[in-house]
Design an enzyme around this catalytic site. Sequence first.
Site, PDB file in Angstrom:
ATOM      1  N   CYS A  82      85.685  76.215  16.606  1.00  0.00           N
ATOM      2  CA  CYS A  82      86.939  75.556  16.958  1.00  0.00           C
ATOM      3  C   CYS A  82      86.656  74.237  17.667  1.00  0.00           C
ATOM      4  O   CYS A  82      85.498  73.900  17.933  1.00  0.00           O
ATOM      5  CB  CYS A  82      87.797  76.455  17.861  1.00  0.00           C
ATOM      6  SG  CYS A  82      87.017  76.792  19.459  1.00  0.00           S
ATOM      7  N   ASP A 482      29.403  67.974  34.775  1.00  0.00           N
ATOM      8  CA  ASP A 482      29.359  69.420  34.949  1.00  0.00           C
ATOM      9  C   ASP A 482      28.372  69.945  33.905  1.00  0.00           C
ATOM     10  O   ASP A 482      28.126  69.281  32.888  1.00  0.00           O
ATOM     11  CB  ASP A 482      30.750  70.008  34.729  1.00  0.00           C
ATOM     12  CG  ASP A 482      30.738  71.515  34.792  1.00  0.00           C
ATOM     13  OD1 ASP A 482      30.122  72.054  35.724  1.00  0.00           O
ATOM     14  OD2 ASP A 482      31.333  72.152  33.902  1.00  0.00           O
TER      15      ASP A 482
END
Length: 786
Positions: A82, A482
């Site tokens: 709607c 690392d």
Amino acid sequence: MSVQIFDLEVTGMSCAACAARLEKMLNRQMDLEASVNFASSRAVIRRASDAPDLAAIEKIVEKTGFGLAHRETALEITGMSCAACSTRIEKILNRLPGVTASVNLATGQAHIQSLSGTITDSDLIRSVEKAGFSAVLLQEQQKTLKAPSEHRRALVDLVVAAVFCLPFVVEMTGMAFGRHALVPLWLQCFCASVIQFYSARHFYRSAWHALRTGSANMNVLVCLGTSIAYGFSLSVTLFDLDQPVYFEAGAFVIFLVSVGRLLEERARRKAASGLEALLGLRPETANRVEGEQIVICPVASLRPGDVFLLKPGEVVPVDGEVIDGETEINESMLTGEATPVFRRTGDTVYAGTLNTTGVLRARATALGSETALARIVALVSRAQGSKAPIQRLADQVSAIFVPAIIVIALLTFVIGWYVTASAGWSLVSAISVLVIACPCSLGLATPTALMVGTGKAASAGILFRNAEALERACRLTVLAFDKTGTITLGAPAVCDIVPASGLTTEELLTIAAALEANSEHPLGRAIVEEARARDIGRSMQLERFRAVPGKGIEAWQGSDRYLIGTQDYLREESIGLSQATLPHGAVTQALVARNDVFLGTITLADQMRPEAKAMISWLHEQDIRSVMLTGDSQEAADSIASQAGINQVSARLRPEGKVAAIEALRGPGQVVGMTGDGINDAPALAAADISIAIGSGSAAAMETADLVLMSPDLRAIQDALSLSRATVRKIKQNLFFAFGYNLAAIPLAACGFLSPAIAGGAMALSSVSVVSNSLLLNRWRSRRNT
């Protein structure tokens, strides 16, 4: 206080002074931080929660004389029943920043206008779905309103100027052969008027906006010079004065500057082609699996959890997890690696990568702006819109450039008239000074090189977070690594198999693989992978498996008991190890036994990356010191460092210890980099001058690291540093050309050695030459693919 970042496309900027003026106006606003890039026509704006909204920002941009590009998007919406539904969706969409939406219940479509760079299609669809409806992007409806119309208008203006310049060509050709007045003065006046007031109208509009806000740009110089020439010539024509006319000077200046603008725009588009190439990797459709059917659907309609089919030769539509099938995927757009990678069940595939051989079924895990490709595009766009520290000098000069040129032109006219007693000569020289000065080349010197450099880097799987990181990388003096997953492969591998007497290597590996068949431990998986690589199947069938945490595995075959584990575990089980070798270096041993008999030892170690040694050697050749920072044992660290050629090692470091080690590496003239996985090494990465996340496409890495290398290949570091140096070298060359051009050309024009027409052509070509020099960066090639 929350901060929003908008990457907006600006229209109407004609030179670097325009960008500087807009940046100044935006930064005057409370809680706004803006960076405007003329080369990419973009403004990156950081806005605090209580700062002016986007509508206010757009008004500021328009008041300054520019505009923001808009785009239109059409969505097909299902579930509306709607008018209240359409009204609700419209209200929700209009709450989004920079969005104006209109929802039509009859057609089931939403037509949305938004500021380019403020919101994505995924955001629009997500907002509709939150309201309880479904939405699909209508791809053919989507378009950007920045329009080819601007380019078309500029081309029309250029054609008009060219046509009305033809009478001047005739006149100048006749003058070269000693014939004058071939073209009537009234026709010259008419042609010059059309060019001055039609073809040059956008110059006047830009100049007016600049002057209205208390600044000046290159268009002010062009308009001032051509208007003086036109006004003087018009006065001579109307009042029949005994003076030469300079209609052709103003006309040719406008024509040549317009030609230069089009060439410059074309070169700038080519400079931005790296980002456009990334955007072009995204497919528009996907093969969604719905039960037993395959449905071709828009990529935007896929949802997390949807299953899609990938055939050979197709591009992966979204990030996903493989649930069935095996294939090789070309991930060069992400990693820069030309060699396809093998993908099977459980692996991840990324949007934009190319399936080469097999057929896969995958489950969608990341869509739209959440995919690795979208994050790359956003990061590259942000880097291209940022400013490098080296650009500050050019910005400072550009700010005072136009006023200084106007003063020089006035002095040229006054002094020239005084010395030569010729107002005409002095006027022409002053016009030449106004026309030949080029702040654009200064403004384009840095951003065009950055656009090409970052685009080229992205195609090689190298992502610079911003221009400052790219510039700083070329000054690196110390690089810390690392160990696990960076210098090493990050996963153990079998490096030695020593069977006891009476047993073969294959027999020992068969028993060990059978024991580890169901293990999830990295060591167990390494043993199984080694057996698979040697084509040793599971010929043994064991049962009654029992894992002893931290020690090993026990299993049975009939009445025979098999064990695999540590020395301590086997000793606890009263198994003699007289033939066992003791562990040494950075290795782990898995010992195998049957009943009470020792069968042999399998030695495993985290292998160094094959390219690590050559890469460390290259760093030393570049006078960059290498350091290893690891939490592993000193013995393990020393073993890998010795193999790689790293001569400084710090082991057994906790995260805070790595930060302290980075701080200790700093010193006068030292620029310290840290290479890690972008997440586990976050504190050390944050402490470094240059943080490098290698082999990680995670969102966290992209948001925290200065430099993200999508490939785990350490040679990507060499590529990143060499490209950084090449880009900074181009920036310096461009600045040298730009400063050198102005320093040489302005005195020549002031001394009367250059006519206004030649000056206009030289000014136009100066910008083109700077951009063309930046485009030479496209010749750079990755070391990994040579």
